[in-house]
Design a protein around this motif. Structure first.
Motif, PDB file in Angstrom:
ATOM      1  N   MET A   1      27.678  27.039  53.586  1.00 17.06           N
ATOM      2  CA  MET A   1      27.573  26.058  52.348  1.00 17.06           C
ATOM      3  C   MET A   1      26.347  25.323  52.699  1.00 17.06           C
TER       4      MET A   1
ATOM      5  N   GLY B   1      26.242  12.894  52.935  1.00 15.89           N
ATOM      6  CA  GLY B   1      25.262  14.014  53.076  1.00 15.89           C
ATOM      7  C   GLY B   1      23.741  13.391  52.657  1.00 15.89           C
TER       8      GLY B   1
ATOM      9  N   VAL C   1      27.225  17.474  47.552  1.00 14.40           N
ATOM     10  CA  VAL C   1      27.247  16.950  49.228  1.00 14.40           C
ATOM     11  C   VAL C   1      28.666  17.513  49.802  1.00 14.40           C
ATOM     12  N   ALA C   2      29.678  17.593  48.954  1.00 14.31           N
ATOM     13  CA  ALA C   2      31.033  18.244  49.789  1.00 14.31           C
ATOM     14  C   ALA C   2      30.832  19.884  49.827  1.00 14.31           C
ATOM     15  N   ASN C   3      29.666  20.278  49.345  1.00 17.78           N
ATOM     16  CA  ASN C   3      29.391  21.857  49.468  1.00 17.78           C
ATOM     17  C   ASN C   3      28.255  21.874  50.569  1.00 17.78           C
ATOM     18  N   ASP C   4      28.010  20.721  51.238  1.00 19.88           N
ATOM     19  CA  ASP C   4      26.894  20.673  51.982  1.00 19.88           C
ATOM     20  C   ASP C   4      25.374  21.025  51.408  1.00 19.88           C
TER      21      ASP C   4
ATOM     22  N   SER D   1      28.514  14.052  44.298  1.00 19.11           N
ATOM     23  CA  SER D   1      29.203  13.997  45.579  1.00 19.11           C
ATOM     24  C   SER D   1      30.042  15.624  45.716  1.00 19.11           C
TER      25      SER D   1
ATOM     26  N   VAL E   1      34.256  31.872  57.031  1.00 19.50           N
ATOM     27  CA  VAL E   1      33.444  30.592  56.690  1.00 19.50           C
ATOM     28  C   VAL E   1      32.418  30.734  55.831  1.00 19.50           C
ATOM     29  N   VAL E   2      32.327  30.147  54.481  1.00 16.05           N
ATOM     30  CA  VAL E   2      31.274  30.299  53.448  1.00 16.05           C
ATOM     31  C   VAL E   2      29.947  29.292  53.956  1.00 16.05           C
TER      32      VAL E   2
END
Lengths: 145, 78
Positions: A9, A98, A36-39, A33, A6-7
């Motif tokens: 992020m 996010g 945010v998808a990458n936290d 976006s 698990v990366v």
């Protein structure tokens, strides 16, 4: 079964939205976006021509970058026919998912007599450039759009 | 399909990153064990969503070709 790691992020992105051309604004909202998808947390500093598009009333009509040239009219038509969400809706969607914080540039706001109450409620605060640069200091990337 | 979705997101006609953002929103609102299905026609999402599911440590149940669209199914495991 092969288990992939698990990366982790995390991180932060800072964006300066300067251009008021809708293609650039869309690029900024889509990068928001993606972050945010990458936290990643996103700080968006909106200044000059971009800031005019956050006005509740009297925002300029949407335009494309000059390089769109002869394609501009067709592109605007495609965007409306395909019901592309507006850049602002895309930013708002990212902010639901996010940590996205939008700031308005104090210098431009002062110059144009724009108050926080004139701006879309997505704007958290009107801040100076020094405060924003301090926020971008520890960002993984800072983009000027 | 073995896993029956507990939530279905119909994002057909929505462009990258729309479907992925809707998936993440449903993921954040959901609970462990939820099975979330996304319908999409966007090619970018077909790459981005499985990658996000993997990176976030959840389970990709599968990517299924449907008529004129595809379906991505994930299980919320964390």
């Amino acid at each position: 079964m092969l288990t992939l790691p698990v990366v982790n992020m995390t991180g932060k992105v800072s964006l300066i939205l300067f251009s008021g051309n809708v293609d650039r604004l869309m690029a900024g909202s889509i990068i928001t976006s993606g972050a945010v998808a990458n936290d990643m947390d996103v700080n968006v500093f909106v200044t000059f021509w971009a800031l005019l598009h956050l006005k509740k009333t009297g925002a300029p009509a949407p335009t494309l970058s000059p390089e769109a040239g002869a394609m501009a009219e067709r592109m605007m038509k495609i965007m409306s026919e395909k019901k592309m969400p507006s850049w602002l809706d895309t930013i708002k969607q990212a902010a639901e998912v996010g940590n996205v914080t939008v700031y308005a540039c104090a210098m431009f706001a002062d110059m144009m007599g724009i108050r926080k109450s004139d701006l879309d409620p997505i704007v958290r605060d009107v801040i100076g450039v020094s405060q924003f640069v301090d926020m971008s200091r520890d960002s993984n990337m800072t983009l000027f759009i | 399909m073995a896993e029956k979705p507990t939530k279905v997101i119909d994002a057909r006609g929505s462009y990258c990153p729309g479907p992925l953002m809707e998936l993440i929103k449903a993921y954040k609102q959901g609970k462990v064990g939820d099975v979330i299905s996304v319908y999409s026609t966007d090619e970018g999402t077909k790459k981005d969503a499985p990658e996000w599911i993997r990176k976030s440590g959840n389970e990709l149940v599968g990517i299924f070709d449907r008529q004129g669209y595809y379906e991505i199914v994930m299980k919320k495991t964390r």
